[in-house]
Design an enzyme around this catalytic site. Sequence first.
Site: not given
Ligand code: UFG
Length: 329
Positions: A11, A139, A168, A217, A279
């Site tokens: 991506y 990660y 994000n 985020r 995490g």
């Molecule tokens: N979330 C939900 N439901 C879902 C998916 C996500 O509630 O179906 C929540 C997660 O719990 C989190 C937020 O939405 O609180 C954002 O989740 P994402 O999976 O979209 O992104 P992350 O914040 O976990 O992770 C992203 C990148 C990582 C990076 C991180 C740093 O994918 O590689 O941001 O902030 F490390």
Amino acid sequence: MRVLVTGGAGYIGSVVAAQLVEAGHDVVVLDDLSTGHADAVPAGARLVEGGIREHAQAVMAEQGTEAVLHFAARSVVPESVAHPDRYWDGNVGCSLALLEAMRVCGVGRIVFSSTAAVYGEPETVPIPEDAPVRPGNPYGATKAAIDAALTEHARMHGIGAVSLRYFNVAGAYAGLGERHTTETHLIPIVLQVARGLRESVSVYGADYPTPDGTCVRDYIHVADLAEAHLLALEHCRPGAHRVFNLGNGTGFSVREVIEVCREVTGHPVPVVAAGRRAGDPATLVASSERARAELGWVPRRPGLREIVADAWAFHTAHPGPAAGAEPRA
Ligand code: UFG
């Protein structure tokens, strides 16, 4: 410049590769296509299919590579919690092999995809680059380890290294967007619900210490993120490892993101309450003052509506499972 882009079929790597080609660079993409797509490699870039350990050195020697942009990595936080060994081998092991290949071939510059996940649960928000590195998941720990290796390689071998710590990333650029086989990211999942490809979105935790209890985020447009890579390439300084956060400095909760997706798509998005996801820190919002001051980076698409609208245009243009949808339960 002659540049090697690892993970350039993924991506973010594909968007950066597209901008590099547009800017007139000579681009070779090295990607094993484990999660990337050959058709995401922009016309004008050459794709070498395979792993870093097996191919990086030969590709650098053949191309006469002057700089590496290193995206190839595993990047799913929950998967890293379940299978940390995959992350240490796939992220750290491959990155060390890449650095060794650079040393052998005399390649002097590297721009690396680091992450906000290295900060864990931050003490200060917005998070500056000198905040303590205390990753809360494997990660983030592997990315922090690679950052440390870059500092050492800059010191020992005189390379110029830049780590860009992404918050994000979302949105799409030039027909390139998120299409993971198993999607875990919030915005694409919500857009799949809006398209009717999923029944609902689970909200992972509503008991965080945030205004509405859901995680906050900082969402950044992939095209703005990509532009920072081209600037970073020009700002690599021999012997130095520089670190920059990339975000917009504004936090949105999971509930707020879902509401913006409803508004942009005009579709209902049913929500199911779920437990916390392992995490996940409560709040990650960037201070990107350093990138603005030292790289001259200016995000041109900072609004969440525009980010979601571009992601939505990409998703609606990509039929069914090709957009990363899982079958309806
Ligand atoms: N979330 C939900 N439901 C879902 C998916 C996500 O509630 O179906 C929540 C997660 O719990 C989190 C937020 O939405 O609180 C954002 O989740 P994402 O999976 O979209 O992104 P992350 O914040 O976990 O992770 C992203 C990148 C990582 C990076 C991180 C740093 O994918 O590689 O941001 O902030 F490390």
